[in-house]
Every structure is written in C-alpha cells, then in structure tokens.
Motif scaffolding. Structure first.
Motif, short mmCIF file in Angstrom:
data_model
loop_
_atom_site.label_atom_id
_atom_site.label_comp_id
_atom_site.label_asym_id
_atom_site.label_seq_id
_atom_site.Cartn_x
_atom_site.Cartn_y
_atom_site.Cartn_z
N ALA A 1 39.69 14.63 27.44
CA ALA A 1 41.03 15.20 27.50
C ALA A 1 40.96 16.72 27.55
N SER A 2 42.01 17.34 28.12
CA SER A 2 42.05 18.80 28.28
C SER A 2 42.57 19.45 27.01
N VAL A 3 41.77 20.35 26.42
CA VAL A 3 42.18 21.11 25.24
C VAL A 3 41.34 22.38 25.18
N SER A 4 41.98 23.51 24.84
CA SER A 4 41.25 24.78 24.81
C SER A 4 40.25 24.80 23.67
N ALA A 5 39.22 25.63 23.81
CA ALA A 5 38.18 25.73 22.78
C ALA A 5 38.75 26.19 21.45
N ASP A 6 39.71 27.13 21.50
CA ASP A 6 40.31 27.66 20.27
C ASP A 6 41.08 26.56 19.53
N VAL A 7 41.92 25.84 20.26
CA VAL A 7 42.71 24.76 19.64
C VAL A 7 41.78 23.67 19.11
N LYS A 8 40.77 23.31 19.88
CA LYS A 8 39.84 22.27 19.46
C LYS A 8 39.16 22.65 18.15
N GLN A 9 38.73 23.92 18.03
CA GLN A 9 38.07 24.37 16.81
C GLN A 9 39.01 24.32 15.62
N ARG A 10 40.26 24.78 15.81
CA ARG A 10 41.22 24.77 14.72
C ARG A 10 41.53 23.35 14.25
N VAL A 11 41.67 22.44 15.21
CA VAL A 11 41.96 21.05 14.86
C VAL A 11 40.79 20.42 14.11
N GLN A 12 39.58 20.66 14.59
CA GLN A 12 38.40 20.07 13.95
C GLN A 12 38.21 20.62 12.54
N GLU A 13 38.48 21.91 12.34
CA GLU A 13 38.36 22.48 11.01
C GLU A 13 39.42 21.90 10.07
N ALA A 14 40.65 21.75 10.57
CA ALA A 14 41.71 21.17 9.75
C ALA A 14 41.39 19.72 9.40
N ALA A 15 40.86 18.98 10.37
CA ALA A 15 40.51 17.58 10.14
C ALA A 15 39.41 17.46 9.09
N LYS A 16 38.43 18.36 9.15
CA LYS A 16 37.35 18.34 8.17
C LYS A 16 37.87 18.68 6.79
N THR A 17 38.76 19.64 6.71
CA THR A 17 39.32 20.04 5.42
C THR A 17 40.08 18.89 4.76
N LEU A 18 40.85 18.18 5.56
CA LEU A 18 41.70 17.11 5.02
C LEU A 18 41.01 15.75 4.96
N GLY A 19 39.85 15.64 5.60
CA GLY A 19 39.17 14.35 5.63
C GLY A 19 39.81 13.37 6.60
N TYR A 20 40.29 13.88 7.72
CA TYR A 20 41.00 13.04 8.70
C TYR A 20 40.03 12.21 9.54
N ARG A 21 40.43 10.97 9.80
CA ARG A 21 39.70 10.10 10.72
C ARG A 21 40.68 9.49 11.72
N VAL A 22 40.25 9.37 12.96
CA VAL A 22 41.11 8.81 14.00
C VAL A 22 41.43 7.36 13.68
N ASN A 23 42.68 6.97 13.83
CA ASN A 23 43.11 5.58 13.63
C ASN A 23 42.92 4.82 14.95
N ARG A 24 41.73 4.29 15.13
CA ARG A 24 41.41 3.63 16.39
C ARG A 24 42.16 2.30 16.56
N LEU A 25 42.48 1.63 15.45
CA LEU A 25 43.24 0.40 15.56
C LEU A 25 44.63 0.69 16.12
N ALA A 26 45.26 1.74 15.62
CA ALA A 26 46.58 2.11 16.13
C ALA A 26 46.50 2.47 17.61
N ARG A 27 45.45 3.19 18.00
CA ARG A 27 45.29 3.57 19.40
C ARG A 27 45.17 2.33 20.29
N SER A 28 44.44 1.32 19.80
CA SER A 28 44.26 0.13 20.61
C SER A 28 45.57 -0.63 20.78
#
Length: 349
Positions: free
Chosen positions: A45-72
């Motif tokens: 998917a298309s996402v800028s490097a800056d946004v990607k880094q901010r999202v990944q850092e936020a996800a790591k801070t909060l302990g976020y995991r993708v809900n793959r069941l919901a995606r399916s």
C-alpha cells in the motif's frame, strides 16, 4: 512534543479497563488518519516514509497488533484453514497435525483446530462452526461429514479435504494412503518369511482406514490358502495391543501377526515378549504407519510407511488450487506406501 506525550498518557489511561488496542488509538497517537494506519500495515500500500514511521512507533508504544480476522471478514478472504481431528494424542495423528500446522504457517496460513473427540452426534456441528470463521478450506482428519454439509461448504467456496477417509458421492477432495497396497505388502512379507499361522490385530474403532487394511490383509492371506485369526476389540491404544497379544497367543500358536497401526504393534510386541515369545524367531510382527517410536531400539518394528511429507504436500496443494486460479476442481489422490524392514520379521525363505 508535550502534546504527543499527553496523548500517549491519556490513551494509556483510557485502556486501563480494556483489552485490545484499536487502529483508531494508534491513529490518534500518531496524529494521522485511520486509513493511514491501515495502509501502513497493508503490504504494497502507498504510505509516506514519515507517516509509516510515526504509525509504527505509535503501534509499538501501545502494543498494537493488526486484527487479521476482522480484515478477512471485511474482504471475505481468509488465511484460516479449519482442521477437524480426534485422538490427537495418538503418535501418528499428533505428527500429522504438527507437520500440517507448521507447513500452513510457512505459507502464511493459520490452523483453526477443532477437537472432534467428543462429537457424539457427528462432526456436522463442528463444520458449521468452522464456516462461521470464513475459512479458506476445511481438512477433515477424523469422522465422516455428511454430503449435505460438504455441499454447503462447496456452495460457499470452501474446499473440504478428507484425509485418509472417504465420503461416498460427496463433492470433496480425498487424499488417502494406499492402505490396500500396504496391507498386501505386509501379508506377502509374512508369507515369504514362512508364516502360516497368521493373525491380524485391529481395534474396535472400525475406522475406514483400519477396515481397509484389515480386509485387504485378510484377502491376501486367504488367497494364499490360509485363514487368518482376527482381533478387533478395544480402543486404538498400546494397551489394546498388549491385550491382543494375551488373547491371541494364549489360545493360538501364531507365527506371524499384522497390526493395522504401529501403536497396536508396539503393545503387541511387549505383550508377546512378556509371554516368552522370541521376536522374530518364534513370531514375526509387522505394523503400519512408521511412527517415530517404531524405530526405537527396544522395538525395531518392521512396518509399512506412509510418507508424512507426501501427505502434507498433497493437502497443501489441494488448498492452494483455488489460490492459483484452478477453481474447485476436485482432487482424488492415493499416496504410495513402502515396507520399512527392521528387526521383527524373519528373513524370507
């Protein structure tokens, strides 16, 4: 920087009484949109490097995991494969499940296991439950699903793969080992060893696999002019094998025995030795499956091997047929077997 810290602390307080971190929380902490979080965790998917880094850092801070069941559920695509099995503690079944689940993971799929050990009314309720998870396919290792539920699975684009079992007139993939050929191999080997007073040991389970092996073995021995003694009582366990040895050898002077599973054979060997029988001088014994314990030094069991890698590979190939654009064309495959010579059968005469 201070505002970001305040958002982080507030989100942590909000989560004090809840379980899973949501994508919305990650978006708020990263200061981006919800769709930006989704794109970050979507390969390609298309996402800028800056946004990607901010999202990944936020996800790591909060302990976020993708809900793959919901995606399916949203995409109507699933990486789940339902597996129905019983007697999962038996060596062959445990090994089969271990290899299949690891192979699925290597291909980016997950195994949804339902234990059918207590499915007294049949496995239909389990299959109906699995369908609710939008699985890609269902692998049936135990039980015999009725045609109606198989038709429902097919109507929903879900492959049903029957492993070492068959359903008459059902639109399902079937992958079985060559039980008939393997049983004949065992019979011919005992006959070549000079065995004439022959027994065949099964359990009272009367599974399709056991029935095929026992009938094919009996037919082959009878074609040679001999009448085998049949034992078919109890559960498919080591203890049943020991009981079979006591029951058969206590009333029959056998010189050759075929056990329809290795687990029964191992119990039979120990029971026979406990009664003073020398293996293979007095009594030759052959099993079926080639479970790891068969090669242990105290046993050295001669057995018929069905290739676990071939079995697993055929199941995976059936699952992946639709992924490769081959539609729902059915697979019917019989896998070859071979005799593994060890130390429990006399040399051929």
């Amino acid at each position: 920087m201070e505002a970001s810290s305040d958002r982080e602390e507030q989100l942590k307080r909000d989560r004090a009484t809840r379980n899973f971190v949501t994508a919305e929380e990650v978006a708020r902490l990263a200061g981006v949109s919800r769709s930006a979080v989704s794109r970050t965790f979507t390969p390609g998917a298309s996402v800028s490097a800056d946004v990607k880094q901010r999202v990944q850092e936020a996800a790591k801070t909060l302990g976020y995991r993708v809900n793959r069941l919901a995606r399916s559920l949203i995409s109507d695509q699933s990486n789940l494969v339902g597996v129905v099995g019983a007697n999962l503690s038996l060596p062959f079944m445990a090994r089969q499940l271990d290899e299949l689940s690891r192979a699925l993971l290597r291909r980016g799929m997950q195994c949804l296991l339902l234990n059918a050990a207590e499915a007294e009314q049949g496995i239909t309720p389990l299959l109906e439950l699995i369908l609710e998870f939008r699985v890609r396919a269902i692998v049936v290792m135990s039980g015999s699903p009725p045609t109606s539920i198989i038709d429902e699975c097919m109507a929903n684009g879900v492959r049903v793969i029957l492993v070492n079992r068959q359903a008459d007139d059902a639109e399902a993939d079937t992958i079985i080992s060559d039980d008939l050929g393997g049983a004949r191999i065992a019979a011919e080997r005992l006959l070549r060893a000079g065995c004439r007073r022959i027994g065949v040991v099964g359990s009272g389970a009367r599974t399709p696999t056991q029935i095929r092996r026992r009938v094919a073995f009996t037919d082959c021995v009878e074609e040679a002019g001999f009448k085998p003694i049949v034992w078919a009582l109890g559960e498919t366990t080591y203890e049943t094998g020991m009981e079979a040895a006591k029951g058969l050898l206590g009333s029959h002077d056998l010189d050759g025995v075929f056990c329809v599973t290795d687990l029964l054979a191992l119990g039979f060997l120990d029971g026979a030795r406990g009664m003073g029988r020398r293996i293979p001088e007095d009594l030759s014994v052959i099993g079926f499956d080639d479970i790891p314990q068969s090669a242990w030094a105290p046993y050295g069991l001669t057995t018929v091997r069905q290739s676990m890698s071939d079995l697993t590979g055929s199941v995976l190939a059936a699952i992946e047929r639709e992924m490769h654009g081959e539609g729902m064309e059915l697979v019917h495959e019989v896998l070859p077997v071979e005799l593994v010579e060890r130390a429990t059968v006399r040399p051929s005469i």
